[in-house]
Design an enzyme around this catalytic site. Structure first.
Site, mmCIF file in Angstrom:
data_model
loop_
_atom_site.group_PDB
_atom_site.id
_atom_site.type_symbol
_atom_site.label_atom_id
_atom_site.label_comp_id
_atom_site.label_asym_id
_atom_site.label_seq_id
_atom_site.Cartn_x
_atom_site.Cartn_y
_atom_site.Cartn_z
ATOM 1 C CD GLU A 57 -3.039 -1.059 2.207
ATOM 2 O OE1 GLU A 57 -2.791 -0.448 3.245
ATOM 3 O OE2 GLU A 57 -4.119 -1.634 2.003
ATOM 4 C CD GLU A 63 -3.935 -6.090 2.531
ATOM 5 O OE1 GLU A 63 -4.676 -5.414 3.274
ATOM 6 O OE2 GLU A 63 -2.715 -5.903 2.446
HETATM 7 C C1 GAL Z 1 -4.099 -2.981 4.933
HETATM 8 C C2 GAL Z 1 -2.648 -3.433 4.938
HETATM 9 C C3 GAL Z 1 -2.431 -4.723 5.696
HETATM 10 C C4 GAL Z 1 -3.149 -4.666 6.977
HETATM 11 C C5 GAL Z 1 -4.616 -4.433 6.728
HETATM 12 C C6 GAL Z 1 -5.438 -4.438 7.981
HETATM 13 O O1 GAL Z 1 -4.185 -1.606 4.803
HETATM 14 O O2 GAL Z 1 -2.166 -3.598 3.643
HETATM 15 O O3 GAL Z 1 -1.068 -4.902 5.901
HETATM 16 O O4 GAL Z 1 -2.588 -3.661 7.751
HETATM 17 O O5 GAL Z 1 -4.776 -3.196 6.106
HETATM 18 O O6 GAL Z 1 -5.169 -3.381 8.796
#
Ligand code: GAL
Ligand code: ZN
Length: 672
Positions: free
Chosen positions: A152, A312
């Protein structure tokens, strides 16, 4: 061994996995459970720098080899993350100058993540070393399918770093853009408040000052920061491509997160990926409205005009110090189906198992803390079974949109820097238009201003504030050739350097296609304005352009304020197309009324379906209609004819039904 492209094409479901958080004896159980569930890939190592390089130049990939190979034996491939979002303490101890500096000139501290300056040469050397070592080590491992660069990028940097190194990089960037300091002085209007510069090295970064910075400088700073992050990404990409040219490279983007221009960022990626947490970040339930989630995914599809991966996808309750709502029964399938409907070819769930420690111990994964499969495990297992055959068929086929929304980071930055009315927010105005298409189940593309506009029957260009002669020409051509263009308040207010336009009344040269000009404007504080329309009394908010039509026909007239009786919204026929100019910010009901009229005139009208979202996808063998109830309550959805289904189908709360038919059976004329 199968070829990489073939392997990748077959991958539909994955999880974000952190083997380093668990005893090695547990890995086998994890792999078995993943395999049983239908998981085909994991993303790993994007925060494991210290585990891989505990001391400068001393690499330990053995543990990761064991994890990769063990998973591989279960038929699970790996996507590796470069670990550069979390430099370890030994690097910071050795080179504290890599820590970012905030707008008070204060150096931030080690801790959390993204505590790095991306222009810093010393940091870049550390990055090059670990990335090259990883790429070299894993280039021949048959289970590695590719790479996610960093994590990110742009996230966790509220303001990007403002250190000396960034200041130097900014001056070089400016020199490259303006060539001479006189040109920069001229373009920025530095004669205001005696800010003329004699040399590029005098130009500051936008740290705190007693008053405000020059808006042209601020906009260039935003552009520079975006370019810097992209350059940081591309530096890593070129290392991997050289060492391992076949493995794929992506990055996990964040929907409409605005720190970096994703259209540019995606140019060097093989495919784009997205991170999506529909309940949002532990806000009040139910989180992000479904149309916004849909918009994020449409956007990520459009950054490369190609289907994308979900790197994700929320699987459990989100959480920091407080915990968000647990996904309701059905929601995991619903969110996954919605992502697939909007162009995700692969879904990776975040995270496999909820971590026991660290900043995200409440950010839940598929498995709970105790590692025992429960409701979320079975629901996702079932999701995989339901969606795999559909995804096999539609994989790689990009849905076609007749509606486009011009999306411009530069306008977003400029409006964020100077909203002009506190209620004017670029993303909110974009979402407002998107939402109307969404209500009518019309597929939307987000379009970069340099892209091919001609393929859209209708194009909305919200808050097109910064104008260039090229863009004026492109818009004129779009309409001349038969397009329907919607322009809004503030169109053409500024040149590309954030300096007010003065040659013509607004909207500048575009007045020729709008058939009207802006006589005056008014920013509304704590009041709205009445809009008199044919059979509707509407409301405008935040802003009023007071229009004087030439060839244009008014479709809304102000019904209050000193400009009562003047035109607020006009429509104009220009050559083969039409232009609407919407001089105010219509509140939702008014917008709904207006867009229904516009869609009807465009021959694109479809009945609204309330909380039910309907998306059409064409596959190789079949066509599909995703019918998704985003509400908690049961409902009856009306679906178009030709789907071997009742016209009214029952859906439980959060239920998805995917209707199918053989290709070529479409009697409804539905295209998108
Ligand atoms: C995203 C990030 C992950 C984890 C997730 C939950 O922004 O890429 O590493 O932090 O959120 O918080
Ligand atoms: Zn810096």
């Amino acid at each position: 061994m199968k070829k990489l492209d073939e392997i990748i094409e077959n991958i539909k479901f994955g999880v974000d996995y952190y083997p380093e958080h668990w005893p090695e004896e547990r890995w086998e159980t994890d792999a078995e459970l993943m395999e049983k569930m239908g998981i085909q890939m994991v993303r790993m190592a994007e925060f494991s720098w210290h585990k891989m390089e505990p001391r400068c130049g001393e690499f330990h990939f053995e543990w990761l080899d064991r994890a990769v190979n063990l998973l591989g034996r279960h038929g699970i491939y790996t996507m590796l993350g470069t670990p550069t979002a979390a430099p370890p303490a030994w690097i910071v101890e050795k080179n504290p100058e890599i820590l970012p500096v905030d707008s008070n000139g204060q150096r931030k501290s080690f801790g959390g993540r993204h505590h790095d300056c991306q222009s810093n040469k010393v940091y870049r050397e550390h990055v090059k070393r670990i990335v090259a070592a990883m790429a070299e080590h894993f280039k021949n491992n048959p289970y590695i399918i590719g790479w996610q660069i960093d994590n990110e990028l742009g996230n966790s940097h509220d303001d990007l770093c403002m250190c000396e190194s960034c200041k130097n990089a900014f001056s070089r960037w400016l020199e490259n853009k303006y060539h001479t300091i006189d040109e920069l002085n001229h373009q920025w209007g530095t004669s205001f408040w005696s800010q003329e510069y004699d040399d590029f090295s005098q130009i500051p970064v936008p740290r705190k000052t007693p008053t405000v910075h020059n808006p042209s400088m601020l906009l260039d700073w935003k552009r520079f920061c975006s370019d810097l992050v992209i350059d940081f990404q591309n530096m890593q990409i070129s290392i991997i491509r050289k060492i391992s040219p076949n493995q794929k490279i992506t990055h996990n983007l964040m929907g409409f997160y605005d720190k970096t221009n994703y259209f540019k960022m995606a140019e060097t990626l093989d495919f784009a990926a997205n991170d999506q947490y529909p309940t949002g970040y532990y806000f009040k339930a139910p989180g992000q409205p479904p149309y916004e989630v849909a918009a994020c995914m449409d956007f990520i599809r459009c950054v490369k005009q190609k289907n994308f991966w979900m790197m994700e996808m929320q699987s459990g309750p989100t959480g920091g110090s407080v915990i968000g709502a647990n996904p309701r029964p059905g929601q995991n399938l619903l969110w996954t189906a919605q992502s697939v409907a909007h162009g995700a070819d692969e879904i990776t769930y975040f995270r496999w198992r909820t971590c026991l420690f660290g900043a995200e111990q409440f950010w839940h994964g598929i498995l709970p803390h105790n590692g025992v499969p429960g409701r979320r495990y079975s629901e996702i297992q079932e999701t995989i079974q339901i969606l795999t055959p559909v995804m096999d068929d539609i994989h790689g086929i990009v849905q076609k949109a007749q509606a486009g929304i011009l999306f411009s980071y530069e306008n977003e930055w400029a409006i964020r820097l100077q909203p002009q009315n506190p209620g004017l927010k670029y993303d909110e105005v974009v979402f407002k238009y998107y939402k109307e298409f969404y209500k009518h189940n019309i597929t939307v593309d987000f379009v970069a201003s340099g892209a091919d506009l001609g393929k859209y029957r209708i194009l909305v260009a919200p808050l097109l504030y910064l104008m260039t002669p090229e863009l004026e020409k492109r818009l004129e051509k779009y309409v001349k050739d038969g397009g329907i263009l919607i322009l809004t308040m503030r169109t053409g207010g500024m040149n590309n350097n954030n300096v007010c336009m003065s040659e013509n009344p607004l909207p500048g040269k575009l007045a020729a296609i709008v058939g009207a000009k802006v006589e005056e404007y008014d920013s509304l504080y704590e009041k709205n304005v009445i809009l008199n329309m044919k059979d509707w009394k509407g409301i405008g908010e935040h802003w009023c352009d007071i229009l004087s039509p030439a060839s244009a026909v008014p479709i809304a007239i102000y019904g209050s304020e000193y400009y009562k009786g003047k035109a607020a919204i006009v429509k104009n026929k220009y050559k083969n197309g039409w232009v609407y100019y919407i001089g105010t910010d219509p509140e939702e009901k008014t917008m709904e009324y207006l867009m229904e009229k516009i869609l009807t005139d465009a021959g694109m009208f479809r009945e609204k379906t309330g909380n039910v979202e309907i998306v059409f996808r064409k596959g190789r063998k079949k066509e599909y209609l995703f019918v998704m109830n985003h509400a908690e309550e049961d409902c009856v959805a009306e679906v178009p004819g030709g789907w071997n289904a009742e016209e009214r189908i029952q859906l439980k709360g959060y239920e998805v039904k995917i209707l199918e038919r053989n290709c070529g059976n479409d009697k409804s004329g539905r295209q998108s």
